[in-house]
Design an enzyme around this catalytic site. Structure first.
Site, mmCIF file in Angstrom:
data_model
loop_
_atom_site.group_PDB
_atom_site.id
_atom_site.type_symbol
_atom_site.label_atom_id
_atom_site.label_comp_id
_atom_site.label_asym_id
_atom_site.label_seq_id
_atom_site.Cartn_x
_atom_site.Cartn_y
_atom_site.Cartn_z
ATOM 1 N N CYS A 87 -26.561 9.674 -28.200
ATOM 2 C CA CYS A 87 -26.783 8.477 -29.004
ATOM 3 C C CYS A 87 -27.227 7.312 -28.121
ATOM 4 O O CYS A 87 -26.703 7.097 -27.030
ATOM 5 C CB CYS A 87 -25.507 8.109 -29.760
ATOM 6 S SG CYS A 87 -25.704 6.670 -30.836
ATOM 7 N N CYS A 129 -21.526 2.088 -27.632
ATOM 8 C CA CYS A 129 -20.160 1.853 -28.112
ATOM 9 C C CYS A 129 -19.155 2.307 -27.051
ATOM 10 O O CYS A 129 -19.158 3.475 -26.639
ATOM 11 C CB CYS A 129 -19.921 2.593 -29.424
ATOM 12 S SG CYS A 129 -21.156 2.215 -30.698
ATOM 13 N N CYS A 134 -17.017 5.645 -27.384
ATOM 14 C CA CYS A 134 -17.638 6.857 -27.908
ATOM 15 C C CYS A 134 -18.059 7.855 -26.834
ATOM 16 O O CYS A 134 -18.789 7.520 -25.900
ATOM 17 C CB CYS A 134 -18.848 6.489 -28.764
ATOM 18 S SG CYS A 134 -19.553 7.909 -29.632
ATOM 19 N N CYS A 152 -17.550 14.819 -45.225
ATOM 20 C CA CYS A 152 -18.193 13.741 -44.483
ATOM 21 C C CYS A 152 -19.012 14.333 -43.336
ATOM 22 O O CYS A 152 -18.507 15.171 -42.586
ATOM 23 C CB CYS A 152 -17.143 12.784 -43.938
ATOM 24 S SG CYS A 152 -15.974 12.196 -45.177
ATOM 25 N N CYS A 184 -20.215 12.221 -48.099
ATOM 26 C CA CYS A 184 -20.235 11.005 -47.291
ATOM 27 C C CYS A 184 -21.076 11.278 -46.055
ATOM 28 O O CYS A 184 -21.025 12.379 -45.498
ATOM 29 C CB CYS A 184 -18.811 10.588 -46.900
ATOM 30 S SG CYS A 184 -18.719 9.068 -45.911
ATOM 31 N N CYS A 191 -17.757 3.208 -47.250
ATOM 32 C CA CYS A 191 -16.632 3.598 -46.410
ATOM 33 C C CYS A 191 -16.763 2.799 -45.117
ATOM 34 O O CYS A 191 -17.730 2.978 -44.377
ATOM 35 C CB CYS A 191 -16.681 5.107 -46.130
ATOM 36 S SG CYS A 191 -15.456 5.687 -44.930
ATOM 37 N N ARG A 236 -7.583 5.279 -44.939
ATOM 38 C CA ARG A 236 -7.581 6.591 -44.297
ATOM 39 C C ARG A 236 -7.007 6.523 -42.892
ATOM 40 O O ARG A 236 -7.466 5.757 -42.038
ATOM 41 C CB ARG A 236 -9.003 7.174 -44.248
ATOM 42 C CG ARG A 236 -9.056 8.570 -43.620
ATOM 43 C CD ARG A 236 -10.434 9.190 -43.747
ATOM 44 N NE ARG A 236 -10.810 9.314 -45.137
ATOM 45 C CZ ARG A 236 -11.955 8.862 -45.640
ATOM 46 N NH1 ARG A 236 -12.830 8.259 -44.866
ATOM 47 N NH2 ARG A 236 -12.218 9.016 -46.918
#
Length: 356
Positions: A72, A76, A79, A116, A147, A207, A279
């Site tokens: 990616c 972040c 991550c 998801c 999702c 979400c 969640r």
């Protein structure tokens, strides 16, 4: 703090009688006052609110699959999938539709009602959208909620996902706006809010939640919840992640959040967003049964099932089954009597785990 708590008390007493008022005007001061209540008072208040909208002994079961892992372009700090970090995770190509549907069938058989799918992208490439759309259509055909989390979306992407029948789009704000730049620099806070707005305008459900335990202060945690609660509509799902400090990421040596502070975050989310599913997401493998039980009592009513959560470990069905048995909890079945979706608005005129 005393005066703010005093202002909150009448509305809470009324909420317990007739149901909680849905508010979109929370202040950081009010949210922090809730967070800092005596622990037993906070839990009682959260559980009282929870019971006005949900069966306290039912938990929604979702399953999360990484359909494209690693590489990616975002940085972040939490991550393992960021190309900026040396975590040893190899990038993979987008999964085949047939494999995704096979995994979805297994998840449904194990009791999951929502599937998801997450891809480690800054934003999807157009060449991949037909495959993603086929995944959505295939999972919908199995009778499960769908999702996706794919990063930032163009208007064309949003229309394609909506028309394929996508139920939810996940895009976390991660933390407070003030703390955000200490964790992520390749995408702005405004980018995230813009994506949420355009997804909502297209008629899809939202979400959105965040991660706690990244070195932030209490005020940052509650400010994150204020951001979500003050959206025009509350997110239907609010995932609260406990940081998994992954070796090779900038946050690998971050001190773990105190368990009671984590439970407080769950409780405040429940009070501020009374009709949202809250969640309990990443980090459950590091939580004791007792900590998870407190989270459920504080208003968490959704979990991810399965042994893997994108690239991180997650408690398996056997472990969750034993915990549910001890607590007298049961899986929430998919409600087939939901009212029809509202008429989607146009996306025109607008310009977005990963711990989920």
């Amino acid at each position: 703090m005393t005066s703010t708590v005093a202002r909150l008390e009448p509305s809470v007493r009324t909420a317990n009688r007739v149901g909680p008022a849905i508010r979109h005007d929370w202040t950081g001061e009010e949210a922090l006052a809730l967070y800092e209540l005596p622990f037993m008072d906070l839990l009682f208040r959260a559980q009282s609110v929870h019971r006005t909208s949900f069966d306290p002994n039912k938990v929604q079961m979702s399953r999360l699959l990484s359909i494209k892992t690693g590489g990616c372009a975002e940085d972040c700090g939490y991550c393992s999938q960021s190309a900026h970090h040396n975590t040893g995770l190899k990038a993979s190509k987008l999964m085949e539709v047939e494999r995704v549907l096979s995994e979805a069938k297994k998840a449904k058989a194990a009791g999951a009602t929502r599937y998801c799918m997450g891809a480690a992208w800054r934003s999807p490439k157009q060449r991949d959208m037909d495959v993603v759309v086929a995944m959505v259509e295939g999972v919908k055909a199995l009778g499960m909620e769908t999702c996706m989390t794919l990063g930032m979306l163009s208007d064309d992407d949003i229309f394609k996902l909506r028309d394929a029948g996508l139920d939810y789009y996940n895009h976390n704000v991660d933390t407070s706006e003030a703390y955000y730049s200490k964790v992520i620099t390749t995408r702005t806070y405004a980018d995230r809010l813009d994506t949420l707005s355009r997804v909502r305008d297209a008629g899809m459900k939202v979400c959105s939640g965040g991660i706690v335990g990244m070195g932030e202060e209490r005020q940052d945690r509650v400010d994150m919840l204020v951001t979500l609660a003050n959206l025009d509509e509350h997110p239907e799902s609010v995932p609260i992640n406990m940081l998994i400090a992954i070796p090779g990421t900038p946050l690998e040596n971050t001190e773990r959040i105190d368990p009671i502070d984590f439970v407080r975050t769950i409780a405040v989310a429940r009070i501020m967003m009374p009709k949202s599913f809250v969640r309990l997401s990443a980090g459950r493998t590091d939580m004791s049964d007792e900590m998870q039980a407190l989270c459920f009592f504080a208003g968490a009513n959704s979990i991810f099932v399965g042994e893997t959560l994108l690239t991180a470990d997650n408690p398996g069905e056997d472990k969750d089954g034993k915990l549910f048995s001890k607590l007298g909890l049961a899986a929430l079945e998919l409600d087939s009597s939901q009212p029809p979706e509202r008429e989607p608005a146009s996306c025109a005129g607008h310009q977005d785990a990963r711990q989920s």
